[in-house]
Design a protein around this motif. Structure first.
Motif, PDB file in Angstrom:
ATOM      1  N   GLY A 340       0.796  -1.227   0.000  1.00  0.00           N
ATOM      2  CA  GLY A 340       0.000   0.000   0.000  1.00  0.00           C
ATOM      3  C   GLY A 340       0.819   1.262   0.000  1.00  0.00           C
ATOM      4  N   GLY A 341       2.139   1.131  -0.145  1.00  0.00           N
ATOM      5  CA  GLY A 341       3.023   2.296  -0.163  1.00  0.00           C
ATOM      6  C   GLY A 341       3.148   2.908  -1.545  1.00  0.00           C
ATOM      7  N   THR A 342       4.091   3.850  -1.661  1.00  0.00           N
ATOM      8  CA  THR A 342       4.242   4.640  -2.885  1.00  0.00           C
ATOM      9  C   THR A 342       5.695   4.683  -3.301  1.00  0.00           C
ATOM     10  OG1 THR A 342       2.397   6.035  -2.135  1.00  0.00           O
ATOM     11  CG2 THR A 342       3.758   6.886  -3.940  1.00  0.00           C
ATOM     12  N   SER A 343       5.929   4.628  -4.600  1.00  0.00           N
ATOM     13  CA  SER A 343       7.280   4.830  -5.122  1.00  0.00           C
ATOM     14  C   SER A 343       7.215   5.805  -6.293  1.00  0.00           C
ATOM     15  CB  SER A 343       7.920   3.503  -5.542  1.00  0.00           C
ATOM     16  OG  SER A 343       7.139   2.847  -6.516  1.00  0.00           O
ATOM     17  N   ILE A 344       8.347   6.477  -6.536  1.00  0.00           N
ATOM     18  CA  ILE A 344       8.423   7.503  -7.576  1.00  0.00           C
ATOM     19  C   ILE A 344       9.607   7.198  -8.483  1.00  0.00           C
ATOM     20  CG2 ILE A 344       8.678   9.958  -8.074  1.00  0.00           C
ATOM     21  CD1 ILE A 344       7.682  10.559  -5.247  1.00  0.00           C
ATOM     22  N   LEU A 345       9.330   6.965  -9.759  1.00  0.00           N
ATOM     23  CA  LEU A 345      10.365   6.750 -10.769  1.00  0.00           C
ATOM     24  C   LEU A 345      10.443   7.997 -11.638  1.00  0.00           C
ATOM     25  CD1 LEU A 345      12.387   4.816 -12.199  1.00  0.00           C
ATOM     26  CD2 LEU A 345      10.469   4.065 -13.633  1.00  0.00           C
ATOM     27  N   SER A 346      11.625   8.592 -11.735  1.00  0.00           N
ATOM     28  CA  SER A 346      11.770   9.864 -12.451  1.00  0.00           C
ATOM     29  C   SER A 346      12.732   9.712 -13.624  1.00  0.00           C
ATOM     30  CB  SER A 346      12.228  10.954 -11.481  1.00  0.00           C
ATOM     31  OG  SER A 346      13.444  10.594 -10.853  1.00  0.00           O
ATOM     32  N   GLU A 347      13.435  10.790 -13.978  1.00  0.00           N
ATOM     33  CA  GLU A 347      14.451  10.803 -15.034  1.00  0.00           C
ATOM     34  C   GLU A 347      13.872  10.384 -16.396  1.00  0.00           C
ATOM     35  OE1 GLU A 347      18.615   9.735 -13.107  1.00  0.00           O
ATOM     36  OE2 GLU A 347      17.125   8.183 -12.624  1.00  0.00           O
ATOM     37  N   PRO A 434      -1.300   6.132  -4.028  1.00  0.00           N
ATOM     38  CA  PRO A 434      -0.317   5.092  -3.712  1.00  0.00           C
ATOM     39  C   PRO A 434       0.025   4.302  -4.968  1.00  0.00           C
ATOM     40  CG  PRO A 434      -2.176   5.046  -2.180  1.00  0.00           C
ATOM     41  CD  PRO A 434      -2.565   5.945  -3.308  1.00  0.00           C
ATOM     42  N   GLY A 435       1.145   3.590  -4.919  1.00  0.00           N
ATOM     43  CA  GLY A 435       1.576   2.807  -6.071  1.00  0.00           C
ATOM     44  C   GLY A 435       2.742   3.470  -6.771  1.00  0.00           C
ATOM     45  N   LEU A 436       3.099   2.958  -7.942  1.00  0.00           N
ATOM     46  CA  LEU A 436       4.218   3.487  -8.711  1.00  0.00           C
ATOM     47  C   LEU A 436       3.800   4.745  -9.464  1.00  0.00           C
ATOM     48  CD1 LEU A 436       7.107   3.261  -9.866  1.00  0.00           C
ATOM     49  CD2 LEU A 436       6.157   1.779 -11.655  1.00  0.00           C
ATOM     50  N   ASN A 437       4.500   5.847  -9.193  1.00  0.00           N
ATOM     51  CA  ASN A 437       4.273   7.116  -9.872  1.00  0.00           C
ATOM     52  C   ASN A 437       5.444   7.426 -10.790  1.00  0.00           C
ATOM     53  OD1 ASN A 437       2.055   9.180  -8.185  1.00  0.00           O
ATOM     54  ND2 ASN A 437       2.585   7.199  -7.320  1.00  0.00           N
ATOM     55  N   LEU A 438       5.167   7.947 -11.989  1.00  0.00           N
ATOM     56  CA  LEU A 438       6.216   8.429 -12.887  1.00  0.00           C
ATOM     57  C   LEU A 438       6.276   9.946 -12.776  1.00  0.00           C
ATOM     58  CD1 LEU A 438       5.466   6.293 -16.092  1.00  0.00           C
ATOM     59  CD2 LEU A 438       6.919   5.723 -14.133  1.00  0.00           C
ATOM     60  N   LEU A 439       7.458  10.489 -12.504  1.00  0.00           N
ATOM     61  CA  LEU A 439       7.626  11.932 -12.305  1.00  0.00           C
ATOM     62  C   LEU A 439       8.560  12.502 -13.356  1.00  0.00           C
ATOM     63  CD1 LEU A 439       7.460  14.593 -10.619  1.00  0.00           C
ATOM     64  CD2 LEU A 439       9.361  13.683  -9.250  1.00  0.00           C
ATOM     65  N   CYS A 440       8.126  13.517 -14.063  1.00  0.00           N
ATOM     66  CA  CYS A 440       8.958  14.143 -15.096  1.00  0.00           C
ATOM     67  C   CYS A 440      10.078  14.956 -14.465  1.00  0.00           C
ATOM     68  CB  CYS A 440       8.112  15.039 -16.000  1.00  0.00           C
ATOM     69  SG  CYS A 440       9.067  15.810 -17.330  1.00  0.00           S
ATOM     70  N   THR A 441      11.304  14.502 -14.671  1.00  0.00           N
ATOM     71  CA  THR A 441      12.502  15.234 -14.260  1.00  0.00           C
ATOM     72  C   THR A 441      13.577  14.988 -15.300  1.00  0.00           C
ATOM     73  OG1 THR A 441      13.734  13.493 -13.085  1.00  0.00           O
ATOM     74  CG2 THR A 441      11.959  14.595 -11.865  1.00  0.00           C
ATOM     75  N   PRO A 442      14.651  15.764 -15.288  1.00  0.00           N
ATOM     76  CA  PRO A 442      15.803  15.431 -16.130  1.00  0.00           C
ATOM     77  C   PRO A 442      16.567  14.254 -15.537  1.00  0.00           C
ATOM     78  CG  PRO A 442      16.302  17.336 -14.778  1.00  0.00           C
ATOM     79  CD  PRO A 442      14.863  17.005 -14.526  1.00  0.00           C
ATOM     80  N   GLY A 443      17.593  13.799 -16.253  1.00  0.00           N
ATOM     81  CA  GLY A 443      18.421  12.719 -15.754  1.00  0.00           C
ATOM     82  C   GLY A 443      19.492  13.181 -14.795  1.00  0.00           C
ATOM     83  N   ASN A 444      19.704  14.481 -14.696  1.00  0.00           N
ATOM     84  CA  ASN A 444      20.681  15.038 -13.755  1.00  0.00           C
ATOM     85  C   ASN A 444      20.390  14.540 -12.344  1.00  0.00           C
ATOM     86  OD1 ASN A 444      21.338  17.192 -11.628  1.00  0.00           O
ATOM     87  ND2 ASN A 444      22.545  17.906 -13.353  1.00  0.00           N
ATOM     88  N   ASP A 445      21.403  13.936 -11.704  1.00  0.00           N
ATOM     89  CA  ASP A 445      21.198  13.279 -10.408  1.00  0.00           C
ATOM     90  C   ASP A 445      20.529  14.185  -9.379  1.00  0.00           C
ATOM     91  OD1 ASP A 445      22.697  11.410 -11.729  1.00  0.00           O
ATOM     92  OD2 ASP A 445      24.483  11.634 -10.482  1.00  0.00           O
ATOM     93  N   VAL A 446      21.117  15.361  -9.169  1.00  0.00           N
ATOM     94  CA  VAL A 446      20.650  16.221  -8.085  1.00  0.00           C
ATOM     95  C   VAL A 446      19.324  16.875  -8.440  1.00  0.00           C
ATOM     96  CG1 VAL A 446      21.199  18.212  -6.644  1.00  0.00           C
ATOM     97  CG2 VAL A 446      23.006  16.618  -7.300  1.00  0.00           C
ATOM     98  N   SER A 448      17.025  15.659 -10.302  1.00  0.00           N
ATOM     99  CA  SER A 448      15.996  14.632 -10.218  1.00  0.00           C
ATOM    100  C   SER A 448      15.699  14.246  -8.771  1.00  0.00           C
ATOM    101  CB  SER A 448      16.428  13.400 -11.020  1.00  0.00           C
ATOM    102  OG  SER A 448      15.434  12.404 -10.984  1.00  0.00           O
ATOM    103  N   THR A 449      16.742  14.041  -7.967  1.00  0.00           N
ATOM    104  CA  THR A 449      16.540  13.707  -6.559  1.00  0.00           C
ATOM    105  C   THR A 449      15.817  14.836  -5.837  1.00  0.00           C
ATOM    106  OG1 THR A 449      18.551  12.355  -6.559  1.00  0.00           O
ATOM    107  CG2 THR A 449      17.691  13.021  -4.420  1.00  0.00           C
ATOM    108  N   PHE A 539      20.841  20.251  -3.460  1.00  0.00           N
ATOM    109  CA  PHE A 539      19.528  20.777  -3.845  1.00  0.00           C
ATOM    110  C   PHE A 539      19.694  21.662  -5.069  1.00  0.00           C
ATOM    111  CE2 PHE A 539      16.321  24.216  -3.588  1.00  0.00           C
ATOM    112  CZ  PHE A 539      15.166  23.452  -3.661  1.00  0.00           C
ATOM    113  N   ILE A 540      19.131  21.236  -6.203  1.00  0.00           N
ATOM    114  CA  ILE A 540      19.184  22.037  -7.424  1.00  0.00           C
ATOM    115  C   ILE A 540      17.815  22.020  -8.092  1.00  0.00           C
ATOM    116  CG2 ILE A 540      20.250  22.391  -9.683  1.00  0.00           C
ATOM    117  CD1 ILE A 540      22.706  20.939  -8.755  1.00  0.00           C
ATOM    118  N   PRO A 541      17.127  23.148  -8.151  1.00  0.00           N
ATOM    119  CA  PRO A 541      15.879  23.223  -8.913  1.00  0.00           C
ATOM    120  C   PRO A 541      16.170  23.077 -10.413  1.00  0.00           C
ATOM    121  CG  PRO A 541      16.038  25.021  -7.318  1.00  0.00           C
ATOM    122  CD  PRO A 541      17.393  24.386  -7.407  1.00  0.00           C
ATOM    123  N   TRP A 542      15.220  22.514 -11.140  1.00  0.00           N
ATOM    124  CA  TRP A 542      15.372  22.300 -12.583  1.00  0.00           C
ATOM    125  C   TRP A 542      14.872  23.508 -13.357  1.00  0.00           C
ATOM    126  CZ3 TRP A 542      11.621  18.798 -15.781  1.00  0.00           C
ATOM    127  CH2 TRP A 542      12.083  18.683 -17.096  1.00  0.00           C
TER     128      TRP A 542
END
Length: 548
Positions: A340-347, A434-446, A448-449, A539-542
């Motif tokens: 019942g938790g949540t995960s976020i896949l970005s990049e 809840p569940g797997l969420n897709l989040l639009c971010t760049p591939g840049n590590d910081v 995206s994190t 911490f880097i805003p996109w």
């Protein structure tokens, strides 16, 4: 230990699991492949001859095309393979997902900080935020005052080193300086002795807020609102100059959008309305201290694992990422989703070539259509400035076996496991389902994190094959090595070694379960991640459209 791996039965390349010498005979599917050159570990070689224009397949998907003849047993490189990926279209069919067995975690809890809106934090921080880069220096002043005054300041080993070198220089002993070796210390948590339930004060300095586009400043306000709304945050002190694009009113509106009943303490100080800089900073310190007294009244309490929101991130990836750490993290994600938790896949640039799989995993067409729309807009915007997803792999990625963006993406997507995609979020949107969420971010590590945490991740799983120290100011970042050599070489930044999957000592499923156990401990404050101990507060805003 096996010396090679075919990831998917349809692949026409094999992955070297250790350095293989030219002339070595590889037995595969009843035939022999003689290596025509040295194949370093993590790199790939052909199962059969490929003519110019023939597809290169890994993970069962198109990851490139041969741009010249590549012979059986020959290494694939950036010289003989170019990026290519399958096109994608509307959702096709319904996902059938068999949940993993999570019975042994069904009644498990973690010790977290409960917020009035129902969220549960894994840490309890106070934030100090500038609305514009003009206030960074003032934030630094407050940072120094509070960290030293409350015992949050890091150990001063490097200051001590400089003092030692100064003393040697003043004594005229230059030869001793050349031979000087500082005494290393083990990073340890230097807890404050004033507030027992506060994990620290964090300072989100940035270079935005004015001088760019209004879109950038609005996005910055939305991101900052996500951090203030975040369950790991008790409240925030805001420093504003007054005349910048990123107005406090925009931030407040963004907070109300996230939670119409938002009632966390929000202390705002505007320099252009203050009698003096000293007056503003003195008032800010006093009011923040009083707010800390209140925030300290919230102890950790048990919470179900369904209250965990994990960010799924990778950086400094290598040729083992997609077969060790990433699929292990993917299994952890599936376990949490089943609970019942949540995960976020970005990049999003690192989902290039696997879009159709993710589209088909979406729970409905509204969700899949949103993903298609955002992906196409992002790539179009990148191409309009002379770039494209195909330019994504870094020199480090290429050196360690990720020679096209599609190869990198096919492995990176494994972090999302196989569970249904319940929602798609644009940049700065906050998790709702809840569940797997897709989040639009760049591939840049910081970047995206930073975005994953701004969208609600209260802990982040970060896989790396080359070694990267990335952390976050308010959410624990768990660093997972894809290979044992990295874990042994950089133990100061690595929390978990998944290289045992490569050696055959552990399965992906076993490692995924071990990662979940570590997550529960980290979320409860029983262990601190290496990034936390090193105070790696990245911490880097996109700035949208600038970064891949």
């Amino acid at each position: 230990m096996n010396t090679f791996l075919q990831i998917h039965p349809e692949d026409n390349v094999l992955v070297a699991l250790q350095d293989l010498r030219s002339g070595t005979d590889i037995g595969f599917n009843g035939s022999t492949i003689k290596l025509l050159q040295d194949v370093p570990a993590k790199h790939k070689f052909m199962i059969a001859d490929a003519q110019s224009g023939d597809p290169i397949t890994m993970y069962g998907v198109l990851v490139g095309k041969a741009n010249t003849l590549i012979r059986k047993g020959e290494l694939i490189t950036i010289e003989n393979v170019k990026h290519d990926a399958n096109a994608f279209h509307e959702k096709d069919g319904n996902i059938q997902w068999e949940k993993p067995d999570v019975s042994k975690w069904q009644t498990r809890t973690f010790m977290g900080y409960h917020r009035k809106d129902g969220q549960v934090g894994t840490r309890n921080y106070w934030l100090v935020i500038p609305m514009v880069f003009c206030e960074n220096r003032n934030v630094s002043v407050i940072k120094t005052a509070f960290e030293k005054g409350l015992g949050f300041a890091p150990a001063e080993v490097y200051n001590d080193q400089v003092q030692d070198l100064v003393a040697l220089y003043k004594s005229g002993n230059l030869s001793a300086i050349k031979e000087y070796k500082a005494e290393a210390i083990t990073a340890t948590d230097k807890r404050n002795t004033v507030f027992s339930n506060i994990d620290g004060i964090k300072f989100l300095m940035h270079e935005g807020g004015c001088g760019g586009t209004r879109q950038d400043s609005d996005a910055l306000c939305a991101l900052l609102a996500g951090y203030i709304h975040h369950p790991n945050v008790a409240g925030a002190t805001i420093l504003s100059l007054g005349c910048q694009h990123a107005q406090v009113s925009i931030l407040q509106a963004a907070l109300k959008k996230l939670n119409p009943q938002f009632d966390k303490p929000l202390l705002v100080f505007e320099q252009q309305k203050s009698a003096s800089e000293f007056t503003m900073l003195s008032d800010a310190i006093r009011e923040t201290f009083l707010a800390l007294v209140e925030a300290d009244k919230s102890p950790r309490q048990p919470a179900p694992l369904s209250k965990l929101v994990i960010g799924l991130e990778c950086g400094g990836s290598d040729g083992f990422s997609g077969i060790s750490a990433n699929p292990a993290v993917g299994h952890t994600s599936d376990l949490l989703v089943a609970l019942g938790g949540t995960s976020i896949l970005s990049e999003f640039p690192e989902l290039c070539g696997v879009e159709q799989e993710l589209i088909n995993r979406c729970v409905d067409t509204n969700t899949s259509d949103k993903f298609i729309r955002i992906m196409r807009a992002y790539e179009s915007q990148a191409e309009s400035v002379g770039s494209g997803f195909y330019m994504n792999p870094s020199p480090g990625n290429i050196k360690d076996g990720l020679i096209t963006d599609a190869i990198k993406s096919a492995g990176a997507a494994k972090k999302g496991g196989i569970s249904p995609v319940t929602d798609v979020l644009d940049y700065t949107e906050y998790v709702k389902r809840p569940g797997l969420n897709l989040l639009c971010t760049p591939g840049n590590d910081v970047e995206s994190t930073s975005a994953e945490v701004g969208s609600g991740a209260n802990i982040v799983l970060f896989t790396t094959g080359l070694g990267t120290p990335t952390g976050n100011p308010i959410a624990p970042v768990v660093k997972l090595a894809t290979n044992t050599k990295l874990a042994q070489r950089m133990p100061d930044i690595i929390d978990i070694n998944t290289g045992t999957i490569i050696s055959g000592e552990k399965s992906i499923e076993t490692m995924g379960e071990e990662i979940l156990e570590y997550v529960i401990k980290a979320a409860s404050g029983e262990v601190q991640t290496k990034a936390e101990l090193l105070r790696q507060d990245d911490f880097i805003p996109w700035k949208r459209g600038v970064s891949l």
